[in-house]
Motif scaffolding. Sequence first.
Motif, PDB file in Angstrom:
ATOM      1  N   ALA A  97       0.829  -1.206   0.000  1.00  0.00           N
ATOM      2  CA  ALA A  97       0.000   0.000   0.000  1.00  0.00           C
ATOM      3  C   ALA A  97       0.862   1.254   0.000  1.00  0.00           C
ATOM      4  O   ALA A  97       0.595   2.209  -0.737  1.00  0.00           O
ATOM      5  CB  ALA A  97      -0.922  -0.003   1.217  1.00  0.00           C
ATOM      6  N   VAL A  98       1.908   1.259   0.809  1.00  0.00           N
ATOM      7  CA  VAL A  98       2.795   2.418   0.903  1.00  0.00           C
ATOM      8  C   VAL A  98       3.516   2.646  -0.423  1.00  0.00           C
ATOM      9  O   VAL A  98       3.647   3.789  -0.891  1.00  0.00           O
ATOM     10  CB  VAL A  98       3.801   2.225   2.048  1.00  0.00           C
ATOM     11  CG1 VAL A  98       4.877   3.305   2.025  1.00  0.00           C
ATOM     12  CG2 VAL A  98       3.076   2.241   3.393  1.00  0.00           C
ATOM     13  N   ASP A 107       1.572  12.464  -0.017  1.00  0.00           N
ATOM     14  CA  ASP A 107       2.556  13.412   0.500  1.00  0.00           C
ATOM     15  C   ASP A 107       3.066  13.045   1.895  1.00  0.00           C
ATOM     16  O   ASP A 107       4.112  13.536   2.324  1.00  0.00           O
ATOM     17  CB  ASP A 107       1.941  14.816   0.562  1.00  0.00           C
ATOM     18  CG  ASP A 107       1.465  15.278  -0.801  1.00  0.00           C
ATOM     19  OD1 ASP A 107       2.309  15.434  -1.694  1.00  0.00           O
ATOM     20  OD2 ASP A 107       0.239  15.458  -0.971  1.00  0.00           O
ATOM     21  N   ARG A 108       2.339  12.205   2.588  1.00  0.00           N
ATOM     22  CA  ARG A 108       2.705  11.840   3.956  1.00  0.00           C
ATOM     23  C   ARG A 108       2.109  10.485   4.271  1.00  0.00           C
ATOM     24  O   ARG A 108       1.002  10.169   3.824  1.00  0.00           O
ATOM     25  CB  ARG A 108       2.170  12.906   4.926  1.00  0.00           C
ATOM     26  CG  ARG A 108       2.442  12.665   6.407  1.00  0.00           C
ATOM     27  CD  ARG A 108       1.752  13.744   7.227  1.00  0.00           C
ATOM     28  NE  ARG A 108       1.839  13.509   8.664  1.00  0.00           N
ATOM     29  CZ  ARG A 108       1.027  14.080   9.558  1.00  0.00           C
ATOM     30  NH1 ARG A 108       0.078  14.911   9.152  1.00  0.00           N
ATOM     31  NH2 ARG A 108       1.166  13.818  10.846  1.00  0.00           N
ATOM     32  N   VAL A 109       2.837   9.686   5.042  1.00  0.00           N
ATOM     33  CA  VAL A 109       2.374   8.360   5.435  1.00  0.00           C
ATOM     34  C   VAL A 109       2.451   8.232   6.949  1.00  0.00           C
ATOM     35  O   VAL A 109       3.483   8.544   7.551  1.00  0.00           O
ATOM     36  CB  VAL A 109       3.222   7.250   4.771  1.00  0.00           C
ATOM     37  CG1 VAL A 109       2.746   5.871   5.232  1.00  0.00           C
ATOM     38  CG2 VAL A 109       3.164   7.354   3.255  1.00  0.00           C
ATOM     39  N   ALA A 135      12.302   3.666   3.404  1.00  0.00           N
ATOM     40  CA  ALA A 135      13.092   3.161   2.281  1.00  0.00           C
ATOM     41  C   ALA A 135      12.186   2.826   1.093  1.00  0.00           C
ATOM     42  O   ALA A 135      12.534   3.090  -0.066  1.00  0.00           O
ATOM     43  CB  ALA A 135      13.881   1.930   2.703  1.00  0.00           C
ATOM     44  N   ILE A 136      11.009   2.258   1.384  1.00  0.00           N
ATOM     45  CA  ILE A 136      10.053   1.938   0.324  1.00  0.00           C
ATOM     46  C   ILE A 136       9.578   3.215  -0.358  1.00  0.00           C
ATOM     47  O   ILE A 136       9.486   3.289  -1.590  1.00  0.00           O
ATOM     48  CB  ILE A 136       8.860   1.150   0.908  1.00  0.00           C
ATOM     49  CG1 ILE A 136       9.310  -0.253   1.323  1.00  0.00           C
ATOM     50  CG2 ILE A 136       7.710   1.070  -0.098  1.00  0.00           C
ATOM     51  CD1 ILE A 136       8.278  -1.018   2.113  1.00  0.00           C
ATOM     52  N   THR A 228      -4.809  -2.258  -1.333  1.00  0.00           N
ATOM     53  CA  THR A 228      -5.269  -1.545  -2.531  1.00  0.00           C
ATOM     54  C   THR A 228      -6.237  -0.401  -2.230  1.00  0.00           C
ATOM     55  O   THR A 228      -6.405   0.487  -3.058  1.00  0.00           O
ATOM     56  CB  THR A 228      -5.954  -2.513  -3.517  1.00  0.00           C
ATOM     57  OG1 THR A 228      -6.998  -3.226  -2.834  1.00  0.00           O
ATOM     58  CG2 THR A 228      -4.962  -3.508  -4.081  1.00  0.00           C
ATOM     59  N   ALA A 229      -6.860  -0.407  -1.066  1.00  0.00           N
ATOM     60  CA  ALA A 229      -7.876   0.601  -0.755  1.00  0.00           C
ATOM     61  C   ALA A 229      -7.294   2.012  -0.753  1.00  0.00           C
ATOM     62  O   ALA A 229      -7.845   2.925  -1.380  1.00  0.00           O
ATOM     63  CB  ALA A 229      -8.522   0.291   0.596  1.00  0.00           C
ATOM     64  N   GLY A 230      -6.183   2.207  -0.047  1.00  0.00           N
ATOM     65  CA  GLY A 230      -5.571   3.525   0.022  1.00  0.00           C
ATOM     66  C   GLY A 230      -5.128   4.054  -1.329  1.00  0.00           C
ATOM     67  O   GLY A 230      -5.479   5.187  -1.711  1.00  0.00           O
TER      68      GLY A 230
END
Length: 244
Positions: A97-98, A107-109, A135-136, A228-230
Amino acid sequence: MSNLYLDERLDAAAVAPGATVELTGDEARHAVTVARVRVGERVAIGDGRGTIASGAVASTGPRELAIEVDEVVFEEPPAVRLTLVQALAKGDRDELAVQAATELGVDRVVPWAAARSVSRWEGQKAQKGRARWAAIVREATKQSIRSYLAEVDEPATTAQLPARLDGQRMLLLEPTASVRLTDLEPDGRDLALVVGPEGGIAPAELDRLVAAGAEPVRLGASVLRTSTAGPAAIAVLSAALGRW
Protein backbone atom coordinates in the motif's frame (compact mmCIF):
# COMPACT_ATOMS: atom_id res chain seq x y z
CA MET A 1 13.33 9.06 -19.60
CA SER A 2 16.14 9.78 -17.13
CA ASN A 3 16.68 7.69 -14.02
CA LEU A 4 16.10 9.74 -10.87
CA TYR A 5 18.46 9.77 -7.89
CA LEU A 6 17.85 11.66 -4.66
CA ASP A 7 20.21 13.89 -2.71
CA GLU A 8 18.53 15.90 0.05
CA ARG A 9 21.72 17.98 0.37
CA LEU A 10 21.29 19.38 -3.13
CA ASP A 11 21.37 23.19 -3.05
CA ALA A 12 18.51 24.13 -5.35
CA ALA A 13 19.58 27.78 -5.38
CA ALA A 14 22.96 26.84 -6.86
CA VAL A 15 21.59 24.52 -9.55
CA ALA A 16 21.20 26.00 -13.03
CA PRO A 17 21.79 24.91 -16.64
CA GLY A 18 25.55 24.71 -17.22
CA ALA A 19 26.36 23.84 -13.62
CA THR A 20 27.96 20.57 -12.51
CA VAL A 21 26.08 18.59 -9.87
CA GLU A 22 27.79 15.80 -7.96
CA LEU A 23 26.13 12.78 -6.39
CA THR A 24 28.08 10.85 -3.74
CA GLY A 25 27.69 8.04 -1.21
CA ASP A 26 25.40 5.04 -1.45
CA GLU A 27 23.12 6.71 -3.99
CA ALA A 28 26.07 7.23 -6.37
CA ARG A 29 27.41 3.74 -5.68
CA HIS A 30 24.04 2.26 -6.64
CA ALA A 31 23.93 4.32 -9.82
CA VAL A 32 27.44 3.35 -10.92
CA THR A 33 27.82 -0.24 -9.71
CA VAL A 34 24.23 -1.55 -9.69
CA ALA A 35 22.42 0.45 -12.37
CA ARG A 36 25.71 0.68 -14.34
CA VAL A 37 25.23 4.30 -15.34
CA ARG A 38 27.99 5.39 -17.70
CA VAL A 39 29.45 8.69 -18.93
CA GLY A 40 27.16 10.27 -21.51
CA GLU A 41 23.96 8.74 -20.16
CA ARG A 42 21.22 11.11 -19.08
CA VAL A 43 20.14 11.05 -15.42
CA ALA A 44 18.27 13.30 -13.01
CA ILE A 45 19.08 14.31 -9.44
CA GLY A 46 16.35 15.60 -7.15
CA ASP A 47 16.34 17.12 -3.69
CA GLY A 48 12.97 15.63 -2.68
CA ARG A 49 11.63 19.15 -2.13
CA GLY A 50 10.44 20.02 -5.63
CA THR A 51 13.67 20.48 -7.63
CA ILE A 52 14.97 18.04 -10.25
CA ALA A 53 18.15 18.73 -12.23
CA SER A 54 18.79 16.68 -15.37
CA GLY A 55 21.77 16.26 -17.64
CA ALA A 56 24.39 13.94 -19.10
CA VAL A 57 26.83 12.12 -16.85
CA ALA A 58 30.23 13.81 -17.06
CA SER A 59 32.24 11.50 -14.78
CA THR A 60 31.84 8.51 -12.46
CA GLY A 61 33.72 6.86 -9.61
CA PRO A 62 33.06 3.99 -7.18
CA ARG A 63 30.93 6.26 -4.96
CA GLU A 64 30.53 9.42 -7.00
CA LEU A 65 28.85 10.66 -10.13
CA ALA A 66 28.72 14.12 -11.74
CA ILE A 67 26.32 15.50 -14.31
CA GLU A 68 26.42 18.58 -16.51
CA VAL A 69 23.02 20.16 -15.90
CA ASP A 70 21.04 21.21 -18.96
CA GLU A 71 17.56 21.36 -17.43
CA VAL A 72 16.19 22.31 -14.01
CA VAL A 73 12.54 21.84 -13.12
CA PHE A 74 10.87 23.07 -9.94
CA GLU A 75 7.39 21.86 -9.07
CA GLU A 76 5.30 23.90 -6.66
CA PRO A 77 4.04 21.97 -3.64
CA PRO A 78 0.43 20.76 -3.92
CA ALA A 79 -2.26 23.12 -2.71
CA VAL A 80 -3.93 20.22 -0.89
CA ARG A 81 -1.71 17.59 0.67
CA LEU A 82 -2.71 13.93 0.84
CA THR A 83 -1.87 11.79 3.87
CA LEU A 84 -2.26 8.02 3.99
CA VAL A 85 -2.92 6.61 7.44
CA GLN A 86 -2.16 2.96 6.77
CA ALA A 87 -2.98 0.33 9.37
CA LEU A 88 -0.22 -2.16 10.06
CA ALA A 89 -1.06 -5.39 8.27
CA LYS A 90 0.31 -8.92 8.09
CA GLY A 91 2.70 -10.04 5.40
CA ASP A 92 3.72 -7.25 3.07
CA ARG A 93 0.24 -5.84 2.42
CA ASP A 94 0.90 -2.58 4.25
CA GLU A 95 4.20 -2.19 2.41
CA LEU A 96 2.47 -2.72 -0.93
CA ALA A 97 0.00 0.00 0.00
CA VAL A 98 2.80 2.42 0.90
CA GLN A 99 4.67 1.70 -2.32
CA ALA A 100 1.67 2.21 -4.58
CA ALA A 101 0.46 5.26 -2.65
CA THR A 102 3.85 6.90 -3.11
CA GLU A 103 3.85 6.25 -6.84
CA LEU A 104 0.35 7.75 -7.03
CA GLY A 105 1.33 10.94 -5.22
CA VAL A 106 0.77 10.66 -1.46
CA ASP A 107 2.56 13.41 0.50
CA ARG A 108 2.70 11.84 3.96
CA VAL A 109 2.37 8.36 5.43
CA VAL A 110 1.32 7.57 8.99
CA PRO A 111 1.72 3.96 10.22
CA TRP A 112 -1.35 3.13 12.30
CA ALA A 113 -1.46 0.54 15.08
CA ALA A 114 -5.15 -0.29 14.70
CA ALA A 115 -7.02 -2.55 17.10
CA ARG A 116 -7.30 -5.32 14.50
CA SER A 117 -3.73 -5.01 13.22
CA VAL A 118 -2.09 -8.43 13.39
CA SER A 119 1.36 -6.91 12.96
CA ARG A 120 2.67 -4.99 15.96
CA TRP A 121 5.50 -2.48 16.07
CA GLU A 122 6.92 -2.25 19.56
CA GLY A 123 10.29 -1.04 20.84
CA GLN A 124 13.06 -1.30 18.26
CA LYS A 125 10.65 -2.95 15.85
CA ALA A 126 8.86 0.40 15.55
CA GLN A 127 12.09 2.13 14.50
CA LYS A 128 12.93 -0.63 12.04
CA GLY A 129 9.41 -0.62 10.62
CA ARG A 130 9.42 3.11 10.08
CA ALA A 131 12.86 2.93 8.46
CA ARG A 132 11.63 0.15 6.19
CA TRP A 133 8.61 2.20 5.08
CA ALA A 134 10.83 5.25 4.53
CA ALA A 135 13.09 3.16 2.28
CA ILE A 136 10.05 1.94 0.32
CA VAL A 137 8.84 5.53 -0.10
CA ARG A 138 12.26 6.63 -1.29
CA GLU A 139 12.57 3.90 -3.91
CA ALA A 140 9.01 4.43 -5.13
CA THR A 141 9.69 8.17 -5.43
CA LYS A 142 12.71 7.49 -7.62
CA GLN A 143 10.91 4.90 -9.71
CA SER A 144 7.99 7.24 -10.40
CA ILE A 145 10.29 10.29 -10.83
CA ARG A 146 8.45 12.39 -8.28
CA SER A 147 9.87 15.75 -7.27
CA TYR A 148 8.68 15.50 -3.66
CA LEU A 149 9.68 12.84 -1.14
CA ALA A 150 6.79 11.88 1.12
CA GLU A 151 7.22 12.03 4.89
CA VAL A 152 6.91 8.88 7.00
CA ASP A 153 5.70 9.54 10.54
CA GLU A 154 6.31 7.60 13.69
CA PRO A 155 3.60 4.97 14.36
CA ALA A 156 0.36 6.32 15.84
CA THR A 157 -2.32 4.73 17.98
CA THR A 158 -6.01 5.40 17.44
CA ALA A 159 -6.00 7.80 20.39
CA GLN A 160 -3.13 9.76 18.82
CA LEU A 161 -4.60 10.09 15.32
CA PRO A 162 -6.85 13.17 15.85
CA ALA A 163 -3.94 15.24 17.21
CA ARG A 164 -1.54 13.87 14.59
CA LEU A 165 -3.99 14.89 11.84
CA ASP A 166 -5.00 18.21 13.37
CA GLY A 167 -6.33 20.62 10.74
CA GLN A 168 -6.78 17.92 8.11
CA ARG A 169 -10.04 16.52 6.81
CA MET A 170 -10.04 12.92 8.01
CA LEU A 171 -11.70 10.39 5.69
CA LEU A 172 -12.32 6.85 6.94
CA LEU A 173 -12.48 4.25 4.19
CA GLU A 174 -15.46 2.18 5.34
CA PRO A 175 -17.37 -0.18 2.99
CA THR A 176 -20.67 0.40 4.84
CA ALA A 177 -20.53 4.20 4.63
CA SER A 178 -23.41 5.94 2.88
CA VAL A 179 -21.22 8.62 1.25
CA ARG A 180 -19.18 7.69 -1.81
CA LEU A 181 -15.67 9.08 -2.11
CA THR A 182 -16.43 10.15 -5.68
CA ASP A 183 -19.23 12.39 -4.37
CA LEU A 184 -16.97 14.18 -1.91
CA GLU A 185 -16.35 17.88 -2.55
CA PRO A 186 -12.85 19.06 -1.52
CA ASP A 187 -13.06 22.12 0.73
CA GLY A 188 -9.43 23.28 0.59
CA ARG A 189 -8.24 21.41 3.66
CA ASP A 190 -5.50 18.81 3.47
CA LEU A 191 -6.92 15.30 3.27
CA ALA A 192 -6.05 12.25 5.38
CA LEU A 193 -7.22 8.80 4.26
CA VAL A 194 -7.54 6.29 7.09
CA VAL A 195 -7.30 2.66 5.94
CA GLY A 196 -7.98 -0.20 8.32
CA PRO A 197 -6.26 -3.61 8.47
CA GLU A 198 -7.54 -6.88 7.00
CA GLY A 199 -10.49 -7.09 9.39
CA GLY A 200 -11.46 -3.48 8.83
CA ILE A 201 -11.76 -0.67 11.35
CA ALA A 202 -13.14 -1.91 14.67
CA PRO A 203 -16.56 -0.42 15.61
CA ALA A 204 -15.19 1.24 18.74
CA GLU A 205 -12.39 2.85 16.72
CA LEU A 206 -14.84 3.96 14.06
CA ASP A 207 -17.03 5.62 16.69
CA ARG A 208 -14.04 7.27 18.34
CA LEU A 209 -12.69 8.71 15.12
CA VAL A 210 -16.12 9.89 13.94
CA ALA A 211 -16.57 11.64 17.28
CA ALA A 212 -13.25 13.39 16.57
CA GLY A 213 -14.61 14.70 13.26
CA ALA A 214 -13.71 11.94 10.79
CA GLU A 215 -16.02 11.24 7.84
CA PRO A 216 -16.73 7.62 6.76
CA VAL A 217 -16.65 7.20 2.97
CA ARG A 218 -16.76 4.23 0.64
CA LEU A 219 -15.02 3.55 -2.64
CA GLY A 220 -17.65 1.38 -4.28
CA ALA A 221 -19.72 -1.77 -3.96
CA SER A 222 -16.73 -4.10 -3.64
CA VAL A 223 -14.49 -4.48 -0.61
CA LEU A 224 -10.82 -3.86 -1.37
CA ARG A 225 -7.83 -5.29 0.43
CA THR A 226 -5.89 -3.03 2.78
CA SER A 227 -3.08 -3.06 0.21
CA THR A 228 -5.27 -1.55 -2.53
CA ALA A 229 -7.88 0.60 -0.75
CA GLY A 230 -5.57 3.52 0.02
CA PRO A 231 -3.94 3.74 -3.41
CA ALA A 232 -7.36 3.50 -5.09
CA ALA A 233 -8.67 6.35 -2.95
CA ILE A 234 -5.59 8.46 -3.68
CA ALA A 235 -6.19 8.00 -7.40
CA VAL A 236 -9.80 9.17 -7.00
CA LEU A 237 -8.76 12.22 -4.98
CA SER A 238 -5.90 13.08 -7.33
CA ALA A 239 -8.42 13.38 -10.14
CA ALA A 240 -10.83 15.42 -7.99
CA LEU A 241 -8.05 17.80 -6.95
CA GLY A 242 -6.86 18.33 -10.51
CA ARG A 243 -3.51 16.67 -9.92
CA TRP A 244 -4.19 14.37 -12.84
